[in-house]
Design a protein around this motif. Structure first.
Motif, PDB file in Angstrom:
ATOM      1  N   ALA A   1     -24.301   8.846 -25.923  1.00  0.00           N
ATOM      2  CA  ALA A   1     -24.031  10.224 -26.340  1.00  0.00           C
ATOM      3  C   ALA A   1     -24.494  10.499 -27.765  1.00  0.00           C
ATOM      4  CB  ALA A   1     -22.535  10.530 -26.216  1.00  0.00           C
ATOM      5  N   GLY A   2     -24.693   9.453 -28.551  1.00  0.00           N
ATOM      6  CA  GLY A   2     -25.130   9.632 -29.928  1.00  0.00           C
ATOM      7  C   GLY A   2     -26.626   9.398 -30.080  1.00  0.00           C
ATOM      8  N   ALA A   3     -27.270  10.215 -30.896  1.00  0.00           N
ATOM      9  CA  ALA A   3     -28.689  10.015 -31.164  1.00  0.00           C
ATOM     10  C   ALA A   3     -28.898   8.685 -31.876  1.00  0.00           C
ATOM     11  CB  ALA A   3     -29.222  11.169 -32.006  1.00  0.00           C
ATOM     12  N   GLY A   4     -30.121   8.157 -31.794  1.00  0.00           N
ATOM     13  CA  GLY A   4     -30.414   6.832 -32.323  1.00  0.00           C
ATOM     14  C   GLY A   4     -29.994   6.628 -33.767  1.00  0.00           C
ATOM     15  N   ALA A   5     -30.294   7.579 -34.624  1.00  0.00           N
ATOM     16  CA  ALA A   5     -30.019   7.420 -36.045  1.00  0.00           C
ATOM     17  C   ALA A   5     -28.528   7.500 -36.357  1.00  0.00           C
ATOM     18  CB  ALA A   5     -30.769   8.484 -36.849  1.00  0.00           C
ATOM     19  N   THR A   6     -27.763   8.168 -35.518  1.00  0.00           N
ATOM     20  CA  THR A   6     -26.331   8.347 -35.786  1.00  0.00           C
ATOM     21  C   THR A   6     -25.451   7.556 -34.823  1.00  0.00           C
ATOM     22  OG1 THR A   6     -26.210  10.302 -34.344  1.00  0.00           O
ATOM     23  CG2 THR A   6     -26.768  10.661 -36.672  1.00  0.00           C
ATOM     24  N   ARG A   7     -26.053   6.720 -34.034  1.00  0.00           N
ATOM     25  CA  ARG A   7     -25.281   6.002 -33.012  1.00  0.00           C
ATOM     26  C   ARG A   7     -24.180   5.147 -33.639  1.00  0.00           C
ATOM     27  NH1 ARG A   7     -29.006   3.504 -28.747  1.00  0.00           N
ATOM     28  NH2 ARG A   7     -29.136   5.735 -28.284  1.00  0.00           N
ATOM     29  N   GLY A   8     -24.484   4.489 -34.749  1.00  0.00           N
ATOM     30  CA  GLY A   8     -23.479   3.655 -35.393  1.00  0.00           C
ATOM     31  C   GLY A   8     -22.284   4.464 -35.846  1.00  0.00           C
ATOM     32  N   ARG A   9     -22.528   5.671 -36.382  1.00  0.00           N
ATOM     33  CA  ARG A   9     -21.419   6.517 -36.815  1.00  0.00           C
ATOM     34  C   ARG A   9     -20.603   7.015 -35.626  1.00  0.00           C
ATOM     35  NH1 ARG A   9     -24.482  10.702 -40.594  1.00  0.00           N
ATOM     36  NH2 ARG A   9     -26.290   9.831 -39.536  1.00  0.00           N
ATOM     37  N   HIS A  10     -21.290   7.332 -34.532  1.00  0.00           N
ATOM     38  CA  HIS A  10     -20.577   7.740 -33.323  1.00  0.00           C
ATOM     39  C   HIS A  10     -19.646   6.621 -32.846  1.00  0.00           C
ATOM     40  CE1 HIS A  10     -23.416  11.071 -33.130  1.00  0.00           C
ATOM     41  NE2 HIS A  10     -22.696  11.601 -32.151  1.00  0.00           N
ATOM     42  N   LEU A  11     -20.159   5.407 -32.820  1.00  0.00           N
ATOM     43  CA  LEU A  11     -19.343   4.284 -32.361  1.00  0.00           C
ATOM     44  C   LEU A  11     -18.174   4.020 -33.302  1.00  0.00           C
ATOM     45  CD1 LEU A  11     -22.152   1.827 -31.176  1.00  0.00           C
ATOM     46  CD2 LEU A  11     -20.562   3.098 -29.731  1.00  0.00           C
ATOM     47  N   ALA A  12     -18.415   4.191 -34.606  1.00  0.00           N
ATOM     48  CA  ALA A  12     -17.339   3.961 -35.573  1.00  0.00           C
ATOM     49  C   ALA A  12     -16.216   4.977 -35.391  1.00  0.00           C
ATOM     50  CB  ALA A  12     -17.891   4.024 -36.992  1.00  0.00           C
ATOM     51  N   VAL A  13     -16.573   6.243 -35.185  1.00  0.00           N
ATOM     52  CA  VAL A  13     -15.555   7.271 -34.975  1.00  0.00           C
ATOM     53  C   VAL A  13     -14.826   7.027 -33.661  1.00  0.00           C
ATOM     54  CG1 VAL A  13     -15.184   9.738 -34.558  1.00  0.00           C
ATOM     55  CG2 VAL A  13     -16.730   8.986 -36.381  1.00  0.00           C
ATOM     56  N   TYR A  14     -15.564   6.661 -32.625  1.00  0.00           N
ATOM     57  CA  TYR A  14     -14.926   6.389 -31.334  1.00  0.00           C
ATOM     58  C   TYR A  14     -13.944   5.222 -31.442  1.00  0.00           C
ATOM     59  CZ  TYR A  14     -14.348   5.081 -26.458  1.00  0.00           C
ATOM     60  OH  TYR A  14     -13.812   4.753 -25.243  1.00  0.00           O
ATOM     61  N   GLN A  15     -14.282   4.265 -32.267  1.00  0.00           N
ATOM     62  CA  GLN A  15     -13.394   3.116 -32.436  1.00  0.00           C
ATOM     63  C   GLN A  15     -12.020   3.529 -32.963  1.00  0.00           C
ATOM     64  OE1 GLN A  15     -14.326   0.226 -31.359  1.00  0.00           O
ATOM     65  NE2 GLN A  15     -12.651  -1.082 -32.058  1.00  0.00           N
ATOM     66  N   LEU A  16     -11.977   4.639 -33.702  1.00  0.00           N
ATOM     67  CA  LEU A  16     -10.689   5.128 -34.201  1.00  0.00           C
ATOM     68  C   LEU A  16      -9.759   5.526 -33.053  1.00  0.00           C
ATOM     69  CD1 LEU A  16     -11.847   7.329 -37.221  1.00  0.00           C
ATOM     70  CD2 LEU A  16     -10.714   5.089 -37.309  1.00  0.00           C
ATOM     71  N   SER A  17     -10.339   5.923 -31.924  1.00  0.00           N
ATOM     72  CA  SER A  17      -9.494   6.309 -30.791  1.00  0.00           C
ATOM     73  C   SER A  17      -8.803   5.110 -30.174  1.00  0.00           C
ATOM     74  CB  SER A  17     -10.327   7.035 -29.727  1.00  0.00           C
ATOM     75  OG  SER A  17     -11.246   6.149 -29.096  1.00  0.00           O
ATOM     76  N   TRP A  18      -9.249   3.892 -30.539  1.00  0.00           N
ATOM     77  CA  TRP A  18      -8.519   2.674 -30.175  1.00  0.00           C
ATOM     78  C   TRP A  18      -7.641   2.200 -31.330  1.00  0.00           C
ATOM     79  CZ3 TRP A  18      -8.059   1.189 -25.393  1.00  0.00           C
ATOM     80  CH2 TRP A  18      -9.073   1.440 -24.479  1.00  0.00           C
ATOM     81  N   ALA A  19      -8.186   2.229 -32.535  1.00  0.00           N
ATOM     82  CA  ALA A  19      -7.472   1.651 -33.672  1.00  0.00           C
ATOM     83  C   ALA A  19      -6.196   2.413 -34.008  1.00  0.00           C
ATOM     84  CB  ALA A  19      -8.394   1.600 -34.890  1.00  0.00           C
ATOM     85  N   VAL A  20      -6.258   3.746 -34.026  1.00  0.00           N
ATOM     86  CA  VAL A  20      -5.076   4.535 -34.390  1.00  0.00           C
ATOM     87  C   VAL A  20      -3.953   4.384 -33.366  1.00  0.00           C
ATOM     88  CG1 VAL A  20      -4.219   6.872 -34.824  1.00  0.00           C
ATOM     89  CG2 VAL A  20      -6.420   6.152 -35.782  1.00  0.00           C
ATOM     90  N   PRO A  21      -4.219   4.543 -32.056  1.00  0.00           N
ATOM     91  CA  PRO A  21      -3.138   4.306 -31.090  1.00  0.00           C
ATOM     92  C   PRO A  21      -2.596   2.889 -31.121  1.00  0.00           C
ATOM     93  CG  PRO A  21      -4.899   5.551 -30.061  1.00  0.00           C
ATOM     94  CD  PRO A  21      -5.412   5.098 -31.390  1.00  0.00           C
ATOM     95  N   THR A  22      -3.459   1.914 -31.358  1.00  0.00           N
ATOM     96  CA  THR A  22      -2.986   0.530 -31.432  1.00  0.00           C
ATOM     97  C   THR A  22      -1.995   0.353 -32.577  1.00  0.00           C
ATOM     98  OG1 THR A  22      -5.053  -0.314 -30.479  1.00  0.00           O
ATOM     99  CG2 THR A  22      -3.705  -1.869 -31.730  1.00  0.00           C
TER     100      THR A  22
END
Length: 229
Positions: free
Chosen positions: A131-152
């Protein structure tokens, strides 16, 4: 990235799913030993059922489900089957005596395991990466990771609060929230890139279970385990 609304919606919809994953390690021991008045040894047996099921069946289930879209097998299957069934079964079990109660708890754990198998076969992180463009893929994954980290981080306080207020209510709230998230992902499917939902080999393997993409997790009666997708 802030303009990528399908990605932001996918991230928000993962929050109740993350809380659902934490139930096994946070709420189940308290629920079984205090609410159901069962010995603590039963918790270890339930963990063993879950662990053995994942170890034995993850690869066959992964091979079977790679032909389906990620949104269908990874979310609709796991969220609809695992959490809705698991949300109702403990409540039913708590009102049954003896053998029926124990059977109900085992059925709930088996349903949870089936859901983990389905989710591990088609991990949502692959959707996020697409879902994230190549140049921003890392930022997309980092933000998505918050949806695991915060609930945990919040799960012990939130789930314990729900369990204290109403054990049955906790299961119903979780079942409703995760079922709603599953429905939301299905409605979001047309707005996601085709590569994000396409069937095929998503690269999932035996080491990609436990929520498919996120974090190390330790449980009171079993070693810490990590999963990454």
């Amino acid at each position: 990235m802030a303009r990528n609304r399908p990605f932001l919606a996918l991230t928000l919809l993962n929050v109740p799913v993350a809380f659902g994953y934490m139930v096994l390690s946070v709420s189940l021991p308290v629920y079984v030993t205090q609410e159901l008045d069962q010995p603590s040894s039963l918790v270890g047996v339930l963990y063993a059922v879950n662990t053995v099921g994942i170890a034995v069946l993850q690869i066959p289930v992964t091979r079977l489900l790679t032909r389906y879209r990620r949104t269908r097998s990874g979310r609709a299957g796991r969220d609809g089957v695992r959490d809705v069934v698991r949300g109702g079964t403990p409540s039913w079990a708590s009102s049954r005596p003896g053998t029926a109660l124990v059977i109900g708890v085992f059925v709930a754990t088996a349903a949870f395991t089936v859901g983990e198998l389905m989710h591990g076969a088609r991990p949502p992180r692959a959707m996020v990466a697409s879902a994230g463009a190549g140049a921003t893929r890392g930022r997309h994954l980092a933000v998505y990771q918050l949806s695991w980290a915060v609930p945990t981080a919040l799960a012990p306080a939130v789930l314990t609060g729900l369990l204290t207020a109403s054990p049955t209510g906790m299961w119903l709230v979780l079942a409703t929230a995760v079922g709603g998230a599953a429905a939301g992902v299905l409605r979001l499917e047309p707005r996601l890139p085709r590569a994000a939902v396409a069937a095929g080999n998503a690269g999932a393997g035996a080491g990609q279970h436990r929520g498919g993409d996120h974090r190390c997790r330790s449980r009171p009666t079993r070693p810490a385990r990590c999963g990454d997708a």
